[in-house]
Design a protein around this motif. Structure first.
Motif, PDB file in Angstrom:
ATOM      1  N   LEU A 273       0.814  -1.224   0.000  1.00 44.76           N
ATOM      2  CA  LEU A 273       0.000   0.000   0.000  1.00 44.76           C
ATOM      3  C   LEU A 273       0.844   1.269   0.000  1.00 44.76           C
ATOM      4  CD1 LEU A 273      -2.752  -1.008   2.585  1.00 44.76           C
ATOM      5  CD2 LEU A 273      -2.867  -1.145   0.094  1.00 44.76           C
ATOM      6  N   SER A 274       2.051   1.190   0.532  1.00 45.14           N
ATOM      7  CA  SER A 274       2.869   2.400   0.660  1.00 45.14           C
ATOM      8  C   SER A 274       3.266   2.971  -0.696  1.00 45.14           C
ATOM      9  CB  SER A 274       4.125   2.098   1.481  1.00 45.14           C
ATOM     10  OG  SER A 274       4.934   1.120   0.840  1.00 45.14           O
ATOM     11  N   GLU A 275       3.092   2.195  -1.765  1.00 45.97           N
ATOM     12  CA  GLU A 275       3.414   2.694  -3.098  1.00 45.97           C
ATOM     13  C   GLU A 275       2.373   3.702  -3.602  1.00 45.97           C
ATOM     14  OE1 GLU A 275       3.712  -0.776  -5.519  1.00 45.97           O
ATOM     15  OE2 GLU A 275       5.672  -1.385  -4.709  1.00 45.97           O
ATOM     16  N   THR A 276       1.143   3.642  -3.038  1.00 47.19           N
ATOM     17  CA  THR A 276       0.066   4.485  -3.568  1.00 47.19           C
ATOM     18  C   THR A 276      -0.647   5.338  -2.526  1.00 47.19           C
ATOM     19  OG1 THR A 276      -1.502   2.649  -3.315  1.00 47.19           O
ATOM     20  CG2 THR A 276      -0.389   2.859  -5.441  1.00 47.19           C
ATOM     21  N   THR A 277      -0.450   5.059  -1.230  1.00 48.04           N
ATOM     22  CA  THR A 277      -1.179   5.806  -0.204  1.00 48.04           C
ATOM     23  C   THR A 277      -0.391   5.837   1.095  1.00 48.04           C
ATOM     24  OG1 THR A 277      -3.248   5.915   1.068  1.00 48.04           O
ATOM     25  CG2 THR A 277      -2.435   3.719   0.524  1.00 48.04           C
ATOM     26  N   ASP A 278      -0.653   6.876   1.892  1.00 49.00           N
ATOM     27  CA  ASP A 278      -0.060   6.956   3.233  1.00 49.00           C
ATOM     28  C   ASP A 278      -0.894   6.192   4.261  1.00 49.00           C
ATOM     29  OD1 ASP A 278       2.064   8.572   2.415  1.00 49.00           O
ATOM     30  OD2 ASP A 278       0.911  10.421   2.706  1.00 49.00           O
ATOM     31  N   LYS A 279      -2.084   5.804   3.878  1.00 48.03           N
ATOM     32  CA  LYS A 279      -2.979   5.124   4.817  1.00 48.03           C
ATOM     33  C   LYS A 279      -2.425   3.763   5.217  1.00 48.03           C
ATOM     34  CE  LYS A 279      -7.166   7.410   3.136  1.00 48.03           C
ATOM     35  NZ  LYS A 279      -8.488   7.244   2.479  1.00 48.03           N
ATOM     36  N   ILE A 280      -2.732   3.368   6.456  1.00 46.95           N
ATOM     37  CA  ILE A 280      -2.293   2.062   6.946  1.00 46.95           C
ATOM     38  C   ILE A 280      -3.497   1.307   7.518  1.00 46.95           C
ATOM     39  CG2 ILE A 280      -0.006   2.979   7.523  1.00 46.95           C
ATOM     40  CD1 ILE A 280      -0.937   2.557  10.546  1.00 46.95           C
ATOM     41  N   ILE A 281      -3.288   0.027   7.738  1.00 53.32           N
ATOM     42  CA  ILE A 281      -4.309  -0.819   8.354  1.00 53.32           C
ATOM     43  C   ILE A 281      -3.853  -1.194   9.753  1.00 53.32           C
ATOM     44  CG2 ILE A 281      -5.600  -2.981   8.196  1.00 53.32           C
ATOM     45  CD1 ILE A 281      -5.041  -2.908   5.150  1.00 53.32           C
ATOM     46  N   ALA A 282      -4.727  -0.975  10.716  1.00 50.40           N
ATOM     47  CA  ALA A 282      -4.456  -1.356  12.116  1.00 50.40           C
ATOM     48  C   ALA A 282      -5.403  -2.485  12.502  1.00 50.40           C
ATOM     49  CB  ALA A 282      -4.654  -0.169  13.038  1.00 50.40           C
ATOM     50  N   GLU A 283      -4.836  -3.609  12.887  1.00 49.13           N
ATOM     51  CA  GLU A 283      -5.626  -4.758  13.345  1.00 49.13           C
ATOM     52  C   GLU A 283      -5.722  -4.684  14.869  1.00 49.13           C
ATOM     53  OE1 GLU A 283      -7.911  -8.133  12.401  1.00 49.13           O
ATOM     54  OE2 GLU A 283      -6.713  -7.042  10.924  1.00 49.13           O
TER      55      GLU A 283
ATOM     56  N   ARG B  99      -9.088  -1.590  10.934  1.00 45.63           N
ATOM     57  CA  ARG B  99      -9.574  -0.283  10.514  1.00 45.63           C
ATOM     58  C   ARG B  99      -8.470   0.463   9.777  1.00 45.63           C
ATOM     59  NH1 ARG B  99     -11.436   3.165  15.407  1.00 45.63           N
ATOM     60  NH2 ARG B  99     -11.665   4.758  13.795  1.00 45.63           N
ATOM     61  N   THR B 100      -8.880   1.409   8.947  1.00 44.31           N
ATOM     62  CA  THR B 100      -7.928   2.214   8.186  1.00 44.31           C
ATOM     63  C   THR B 100      -7.588   3.477   8.964  1.00 44.31           C
ATOM     64  OG1 THR B 100      -8.935   1.422   6.135  1.00 44.31           O
ATOM     65  CG2 THR B 100      -7.515   3.352   5.979  1.00 44.31           C
ATOM     66  N   LEU B 101      -6.306   3.801   9.014  1.00 46.03           N
ATOM     67  CA  LEU B 101      -5.829   5.025   9.660  1.00 46.03           C
ATOM     68  C   LEU B 101      -5.175   5.917   8.606  1.00 46.03           C
ATOM     69  CD1 LEU B 101      -4.209   3.462  12.859  1.00 46.03           C
ATOM     70  CD2 LEU B 101      -6.477   4.480  12.653  1.00 46.03           C
ATOM     71  N   PRO B 102      -5.157   7.221   8.826  1.00 48.10           N
ATOM     72  CA  PRO B 102      -4.650   8.145   7.795  1.00 48.10           C
ATOM     73  C   PRO B 102      -3.156   8.054   7.534  1.00 48.10           C
ATOM     74  CG  PRO B 102      -5.243   9.335   9.795  1.00 48.10           C
ATOM     75  CD  PRO B 102      -5.752   7.946   9.967  1.00 48.10           C
ATOM     76  N   GLY B 103      -2.393   7.519   8.487  1.00 47.30           N
ATOM     77  CA  GLY B 103      -0.950   7.430   8.287  1.00 47.30           C
ATOM     78  C   GLY B 103      -0.292   6.597   9.350  1.00 47.30           C
ATOM     79  N   PRO B 104       1.025   6.404   9.268  1.00 43.49           N
ATOM     80  CA  PRO B 104       1.753   5.580  10.229  1.00 43.49           C
ATOM     81  C   PRO B 104       1.603   6.077  11.663  1.00 43.49           C
ATOM     82  CG  PRO B 104       3.105   6.004   8.302  1.00 43.49           C
ATOM     83  CD  PRO B 104       1.889   6.889   8.178  1.00 43.49           C
ATOM     84  N   VAL B 105       1.625   5.122  12.607  1.00 44.39           N
ATOM     85  CA  VAL B 105       1.455   5.412  14.029  1.00 44.39           C
ATOM     86  C   VAL B 105       2.574   4.710  14.787  1.00 44.39           C
ATOM     87  CG1 VAL B 105      -0.044   5.112  16.019  1.00 44.39           C
ATOM     88  CG2 VAL B 105      -1.048   5.630  13.799  1.00 44.39           C
ATOM     89  N   SER B 106       3.132   5.405  15.781  1.00 43.01           N
ATOM     90  CA  SER B 106       4.244   4.820  16.533  1.00 43.01           C
ATOM     91  C   SER B 106       3.951   4.636  18.014  1.00 43.01           C
ATOM     92  CB  SER B 106       5.499   5.686  16.382  1.00 43.01           C
ATOM     93  OG  SER B 106       5.258   7.006  16.851  1.00 43.01           O
TER      94      SER B 106
ATOM     95  N   PRO C  48       0.660   3.979  21.054  1.00 45.02           N
ATOM     96  CA  PRO C  48      -0.764   3.676  21.247  1.00 45.02           C
ATOM     97  C   PRO C  48      -1.619   4.903  21.553  1.00 45.02           C
ATOM     98  CG  PRO C  48       0.596   2.118  22.464  1.00 45.02           C
ATOM     99  CD  PRO C  48       1.517   3.182  21.940  1.00 45.02           C
ATOM    100  N   SER C  49      -1.024   5.924  22.155  1.00 47.86           N
ATOM    101  CA  SER C  49      -1.796   7.132  22.491  1.00 47.86           C
ATOM    102  C   SER C  49      -2.289   7.870  21.245  1.00 47.86           C
ATOM    103  CB  SER C  49      -0.946   8.074  23.348  1.00 47.86           C
ATOM    104  OG  SER C  49       0.192   8.532  22.621  1.00 47.86           O
ATOM    105  N   GLU C  50      -1.677   7.596  20.096  1.00 45.84           N
ATOM    106  CA  GLU C  50      -2.088   8.228  18.850  1.00 45.84           C
ATOM    107  C   GLU C  50      -3.284   7.524  18.220  1.00 45.84           C
ATOM    108  OE1 GLU C  50       1.241   8.877  16.116  1.00 45.84           O
ATOM    109  OE2 GLU C  50       2.584   8.334  17.765  1.00 45.84           O
ATOM    110  N   LEU C  51      -3.651   6.361  18.744  1.00 41.67           N
ATOM    111  CA  LEU C  51      -4.703   5.553  18.140  1.00 41.67           C
ATOM    112  C   LEU C  51      -6.068   5.865  18.747  1.00 41.67           C
ATOM    113  CD1 LEU C  51      -2.793   2.176  18.110  1.00 41.67           C
ATOM    114  CD2 LEU C  51      -3.565   3.407  16.085  1.00 41.67           C
ATOM    115  N   PRO C  52      -7.118   5.841  17.948  1.00 38.74           N
ATOM    116  CA  PRO C  52      -8.459   6.063  18.485  1.00 38.74           C
ATOM    117  C   PRO C  52      -8.968   4.842  19.237  1.00 38.74           C
ATOM    118  CG  PRO C  52      -8.582   5.564  16.148  1.00 38.74           C
ATOM    119  CD  PRO C  52      -7.117   5.664  16.483  1.00 38.74           C
TER     120      PRO C  52
END
Length: 356
Positions: free
Chosen positions: A12-22, A38-45, A47-51
């Motif tokens: 996916l990184s070839e076409t979008t910044d979005k990532i998948i979080a399981e 769920r799909t997130l708008p970009g990379p996350v490092s 847990p506090s950044e996650l909904p």
């Protein structure tokens, strides 16, 4: 024409910044694992950044149908070995909409223990030896065993090599590498005494992270066996009779135990564990009485004893620890289906916080 595998392996990184979080959590039985993505708008490092997220607890045995919403709180992030790239696995615990931990959320209470100043100061290390059995999917009989029959007696299978001794190595090695990719501190694997039974070790891990890593390692193992078409069992005695059971031995040390004079601290800690033997046994896994018989490298469930290099003891102290006068010990009582948040926090609470 694309093949299904081509689409599964799309980068996916070839076409979008979005990532998948399981998002992963423990289900209503206390051993079943659930997850959804769920799909997130970009990379996350972190847990506090996650909904936070919700799920239907009435479908997992964790909430009534008339009030079924359960809330997932992200707690730990791992790289996703299945989707790869920047996609992640997220270990969560579960709460009511009012913010109360649900009964199967054992992480919440464990986190309270591990946040106690006296526990934090002791930097508790854990190394957990997770045993499990691989079963043939349709007959629920160990892999490599003749259907309706038995292999030869135990002896050649432990750490064995060869098509007549080792069954399921491809699954085990795939799991090993996937855990390393995910960032789990998996420290080794080996074939166990009963054919079709294996072990992986996680650690050393500090405090609450030991429980997080064991649960995610179990999740990855479930996913890999799903792909391979076999079933993983954490039953502590999957085959009755003259066959070894499956445990989750817990190696443990504190800062004081690892320093000079630590052997005396270890002996005091073991004495405390002996005084609370019944309480620990009650929390160390369902069906453990079928495994802790005093045979097959176990101590009887009603007996507490410890010894140096004794695999028939409740607590084993290694030769190196005795020789060096410091180090760690191994609690051999937990069953393979133990709840790691309960076991790790209970050992810390008994050995560090409890004053008999």
């Amino acid at each position: 024409m694309s093949l299904l595998t081509d689409l599964i392996n799309l980068n996916l990184s070839e076409t979008t910044d979005k990532i998948i979080a399981e998002y992963i959590w423990v289900g209503g039985s206390g051993m079943d694992m659930r997850s959804k993505a769920r799909t997130l708008p970009g990379p996350v490092s972190d847990p506090s950044e996650l909904p936070k997220w919700n799920y239907d607890g009435s479908s997992t045995g964790q909430a009534p149908g008339e009030d079924s919403e359960v809330i997932l709180y992200p707690q730990a992030i791992f790289k996703d070995p299945f989707r790869r790239a920047n996609n992640i696995l997220v270990m969560c615990d579960a709460y009511t909409p009012a913010g109360e931990p649900i009964p199967t959320n054992k992480r919440h209470a464990a986190a309270k223990v591990f946040s106690q100043p006296d526990v934090v100061a002791e930097v508790p290390w854990y190394g957990i030896e997770q045993e499990y059995t691989l079963l043939q999917k349709d007959v629920k009989w160990p892999v490599g065993w003749p259907i309706g029959g038995f292999p030869g007696p135990q002896g050649p299978y432990y750490c064995g090599v060869g098509a007549d001794k080792s069954f399921g190595r491809d699954v085990v090695d795939a799991h090993y590498k996937a855990c390393l990719y995910a960032g789990i501190n998996i420290s080794g694997i080996n074939g166990e005494v009963m054919p079709g039974q294996w072990e992986f070790q996680v650690g050393s891990a500090v405090g609450i992270s030991a429980g997080d890593e064991i649960w995610v390692a179990r999740y990855i193992l479930e996913r890999i066996t799903e792909i391979a078409g076999v079933v993983v069992s954490f039953d502590p005695k999957p085959i009755p009779g003259d066959w070894n059971g499956a445990g989750a031995h817990c190696n443990y040390s504190t800062k004081s135990m690892r320093e000079d004079g630590g052997y005396e601290i270890i002996k005091k800690a073991i004495d405390k564990l002996g005084l609370r033997h019944k309480e620990h046994i009650a929390a160390y896994g369902e069906g453990n009485e079928r495994r802790l018989t005093g045979h097959h490298e176990t101590a009887d469930i009603n007996t507490f004893l410890w010894g140096v290099a004794n695999r028939g003891a409740s607590i084993r102290v290694g030769r190196d620890t005795e020789k060096e006068g410091k180090g760690y010990f191994e609690d051999r009582r937990p069953a393979s289906n133990m709840e790691p948040y309960i076991v790790t926090s209970m050992i810390a609470e008994t050995t560090i916080l409890w004053n008999p």
